[in-house]
Write a protein that holds these residues in place. Structure first.
Motif, PDB file in Angstrom:
ATOM      1  N   ARG A   1       0.861  -1.343   0.088  1.00  0.00           N
ATOM      2  CA  ARG A   1      -0.141  -0.015  -0.184  1.00  0.00           C
ATOM      3  C   ARG A   1       0.689   1.167   0.128  1.00  0.00           C
ATOM      4  NH1 ARG A   1      -2.780  -2.853   3.854  1.00  0.00           N
ATOM      5  NH2 ARG A   1      -1.900  -1.612   5.562  1.00  0.00           N
ATOM      6  N   PHE A   2       2.009   1.255   0.698  1.00  0.00           N
ATOM      7  CA  PHE A   2       2.888   2.409   1.034  1.00  0.00           C
ATOM      8  C   PHE A   2       3.508   2.745  -0.246  1.00  0.00           C
ATOM      9  CE2 PHE A   2       6.663   4.885   1.882  1.00  0.00           C
ATOM     10  CZ  PHE A   2       6.158   5.392   3.306  1.00  0.00           C
ATOM     11  N   ALA A   3       3.975   1.696  -1.254  1.00  0.00           N
ATOM     12  CA  ALA A   3       4.511   1.998  -2.612  1.00  0.00           C
ATOM     13  C   ALA A   3       3.260   2.442  -3.464  1.00  0.00           C
ATOM     14  CB  ALA A   3       5.230   0.945  -3.003  1.00  0.00           C
ATOM     15  N   ALA A   4       2.241   1.901  -3.503  1.00  0.00           N
ATOM     16  CA  ALA A   4       1.385   2.166  -4.396  1.00  0.00           C
ATOM     17  C   ALA A   4       0.625   3.624  -4.318  1.00  0.00           C
ATOM     18  CB  ALA A   4       0.057   0.999  -4.287  1.00  0.00           C
ATOM     19  N   GLU A   5       0.543   4.079  -2.879  1.00  0.00           N
ATOM     20  CA  GLU A   5      -0.048   5.341  -2.738  1.00  0.00           C
ATOM     21  C   GLU A   5       0.885   6.420  -3.139  1.00  0.00           C
ATOM     22  OE1 GLU A   5      -1.983   4.091   1.516  1.00  0.00           O
ATOM     23  OE2 GLU A   5      -0.513   5.551   1.774  1.00  0.00           O
ATOM     24  N   ARG A   6       2.251   6.071  -3.055  1.00  0.00           N
ATOM     25  CA  ARG A   6       3.171   7.119  -3.598  1.00  0.00           C
ATOM     26  C   ARG A   6       3.724   6.876  -5.231  1.00  0.00           C
ATOM     27  NH1 ARG A   6       2.887   6.304   1.020  1.00  0.00           N
ATOM     28  NH2 ARG A   6       3.188   7.844   2.851  1.00  0.00           N
ATOM     29  N   ASP A   7       2.937   5.606  -6.054  1.00  0.00           N
ATOM     30  CA  ASP A   7       3.518   5.324  -7.222  1.00  0.00           C
ATOM     31  C   ASP A   7       4.939   4.993  -7.099  1.00  0.00           C
ATOM     32  OD1 ASP A   7       2.877   5.078  -9.988  1.00  0.00           O
ATOM     33  OD2 ASP A   7       3.049   7.184 -10.421  1.00  0.00           O
ATOM     34  N   TRP A   8       5.409   4.248  -6.608  1.00  0.00           N
ATOM     35  CA  TRP A   8       6.757   4.027  -6.263  1.00  0.00           C
ATOM     36  C   TRP A   8       6.974   2.671  -6.869  1.00  0.00           C
ATOM     37  CZ3 TRP A   8       8.739   5.551  -0.775  1.00  0.00           C
ATOM     38  CH2 TRP A   8       8.836   6.984  -0.763  1.00  0.00           C
ATOM     39  N   GLU A   9       6.038   1.851  -7.457  1.00  0.00           N
ATOM     40  CA  GLU A   9       6.393   0.405  -7.783  1.00  0.00           C
ATOM     41  C   GLU A   9       7.403   0.703  -9.171  1.00  0.00           C
ATOM     42  OE1 GLU A   9       3.120   1.424  -7.688  1.00  0.00           O
ATOM     43  OE2 GLU A   9       1.937   0.116  -6.827  1.00  0.00           O
ATOM     44  N   GLN A  10       7.288   1.626  -9.802  1.00  0.00           N
ATOM     45  CA  GLN A  10       8.239   1.739 -10.958  1.00  0.00           C
ATOM     46  C   GLN A  10       9.556   1.772 -10.551  1.00  0.00           C
ATOM     47  OE1 GLN A  10       8.083   6.008 -12.449  1.00  0.00           O
ATOM     48  NE2 GLN A  10       6.556   6.636 -10.481  1.00  0.00           N
ATOM     49  N   PHE A  11      10.014   2.264  -9.422  1.00  0.00           N
ATOM     50  CA  PHE A  11      11.436   2.177  -8.811  1.00  0.00           C
ATOM     51  C   PHE A  11      11.703   1.049  -8.331  1.00  0.00           C
ATOM     52  CE2 PHE A  11       9.961   6.773  -8.487  1.00  0.00           C
ATOM     53  CZ  PHE A  11      10.600   7.331  -9.304  1.00  0.00           C
ATOM     54  N   HIS A  12      10.771   0.114  -7.930  1.00  0.00           N
ATOM     55  CA  HIS A  12      10.933  -1.205  -7.151  1.00  0.00           C
ATOM     56  C   HIS A  12      11.144  -2.305  -7.925  1.00  0.00           C
ATOM     57  CE1 HIS A  12       9.341   1.011  -3.162  1.00  0.00           C
ATOM     58  NE2 HIS A  12      10.255   1.506  -3.380  1.00  0.00           N
ATOM     59  N   SER A  13      11.821  -2.410  -8.831  1.00  0.00           N
ATOM     60  CA  SER A  13      12.509  -3.507  -9.420  1.00  0.00           C
ATOM     61  C   SER A  13      13.222  -4.406  -8.489  1.00  0.00           C
ATOM     62  CB  SER A  13      13.173  -3.395 -10.538  1.00  0.00           C
ATOM     63  OG  SER A  13      14.595  -2.543 -10.375  1.00  0.00           O
ATOM     64  N   PRO A  14      13.238  -5.874  -8.536  1.00  0.00           N
ATOM     65  CA  PRO A  14      14.287  -6.336  -7.540  1.00  0.00           C
ATOM     66  C   PRO A  14      15.625  -5.737  -7.663  1.00  0.00           C
ATOM     67  CG  PRO A  14      12.661  -7.790  -8.773  1.00  0.00           C
ATOM     68  CD  PRO A  14      12.418  -6.508  -9.539  1.00  0.00           C
ATOM     69  N   LYS A  15      16.371  -5.578  -8.692  1.00  0.00           N
ATOM     70  CA  LYS A  15      17.474  -4.955  -8.939  1.00  0.00           C
ATOM     71  C   LYS A  15      17.734  -3.693  -8.022  1.00  0.00           C
ATOM     72  CE  LYS A  15      20.629  -3.100 -12.143  1.00  0.00           C
ATOM     73  NZ  LYS A  15      21.299  -3.097 -13.592  1.00  0.00           N
ATOM     74  N   ASN A  16      16.809  -2.801  -8.104  1.00  0.00           N
ATOM     75  CA  ASN A  16      16.789  -1.682  -7.230  1.00  0.00           C
ATOM     76  C   ASN A  16      16.499  -1.888  -5.730  1.00  0.00           C
ATOM     77  OD1 ASN A  16      17.304  -0.290  -9.902  1.00  0.00           O
ATOM     78  ND2 ASN A  16      15.517   0.901  -9.662  1.00  0.00           N
ATOM     79  N   LEU A  17      15.798  -2.843  -5.479  1.00  0.00           N
ATOM     80  CA  LEU A  17      15.633  -3.061  -4.032  1.00  0.00           C
ATOM     81  C   LEU A  17      16.768  -3.771  -3.542  1.00  0.00           C
ATOM     82  CD1 LEU A  17      11.830  -4.287  -4.334  1.00  0.00           C
ATOM     83  CD2 LEU A  17      12.543  -2.103  -3.190  1.00  0.00           C
TER      84      LEU A  17
END
Lengths: 128, 128, 128, 128
Positions: free
Chosen positions: D14-30
């Motif tokens: 929910r935290f990522a979705a509310e901030r539209d951060w999924e685009q940054f959250h590839s497994p590589k970046n994470l």
């Protein structure tokens, strides 16, 4: 300005001695500090695309430059403590890498050397 | 043998070009690879005492030397991609560190500069 | 199977005790080991595109799963040594992050909170 | 409060979705972000003795607790993206570690499993 690895190393020795920091500078602690600085460098890139990382704005590039310096400064200190010649070590490693990743097989592949060897063996009908 | 940072950098450019590896060598990827190598260096020390890390057996020292080389090789490649002069950057950072950690205050303390400043302010009757 | 953080922590205590490994498991050493495992996880992704990292082949995914496990196992051990409740700590940090990165300002931006604040102040005509 | 790994994972989604951060959250970046957080945890310990790391003052322990939380939060996000059950993975790895490091051989030694095996083979008159 210290123009060589040797003079930088000397400057780092004086820097630590003037602050009585040799007591903290075991190779173990320096390796931890080096890893921390490498991660601080990585932090600047973690949310960027690869393309963005190739085209940093000036302020970010300046910050990255400082992290690169930090990594080098700790690296020289570890090498100094262990009496390792970093330039000679780099040349030796480059030669080893050349043997591990022959240009012909490694071309355009990011596979590790054991994966390359397996791929080559498969091509050659070797053990799978 | 490449005796300078410049000639090592040139050798690394040729090495990557011969393998068509520039496509993988974004600063972002190189920073990740650098951190991985730094951690491999740290791994050699993680269960050692500080004393043991100051007195490595020959085989461990040789392995450590290779990891140090790996860190330097990636560091030079990132700096090359971003057109950063690592020696100049190291000199600038050393000067900054000298200002951040004046020998008199930092003597024998591993406190970070903000902690040192607070400690100094307390001595001086400044803001707590 | 240990189905909870608590039972995993208990199993890790027994594992270390049976091997007389508590002597190596200072929080300092465990933090180094944790960082090394995190870097081993990162190593699997370092030359992949982000897209590739979202679509791992089965063997790579299995290897990644083991590294994730290693990170968790060391994390639980550090937390245990320092008597930190990781679930409570995670909840507290999530609440802090919510305050640092309000959804409205942070939307679609990877900027750090201080950068977000500066950007917001510029919009509002605040200090540049 | 999210009392389980599952509910924490849901909260992070929910935290990522509310901030539209999924685009940054590839497994590589994470994985990069996770490594950066692990290094921030290590930073707190880098100049401490092992003994000091076992006895942190309250403010340092609180800061360490936040870094531990950051590591866990990124770990859960990578695992979620790759649909890996961290508890199951940790149990499997613990079983593997038990086989790699039998209590009898590993007792009081920080040697890696290949070193242990060689040491054992020497004792047994096996291949040197």
């Amino acid at each position: 300005m210290n123009t060589t690895i040797e003079s930088l190393t000397q400057a780092l020795r004086r820097f630590a001695a003037e602050r009585d920091w040799e007591q903290f500078h075991s190779p173990k602690n320096l390796a931890a500090a080096l890893t921390v600085e490498a991660a601080e460098l990585l932090e600047h890139f973690q949310w960027l695309t690869e393309e963005q990382s190739r085209n940093l704005p000036a302020d970010k590039r300046a910050a990255v430059s400082q992290e690169i310096a930090d990594v080098l400064l700790y690296l020289l200190q570890i090498a100094d403590k262990l009496q390792i010649d970093v330039i000679a070590a780099a040349n030796e490693k480059l030669a080893l890498n050349g043997a591990k990743y022959p240009a012909a097989q490694a071309r355009g592949s990011s596979a590790k050397s054991d994966e390359l060897r397996r791929a080559q063996e498969e091509v050659n009908g070797g053990p799978s």
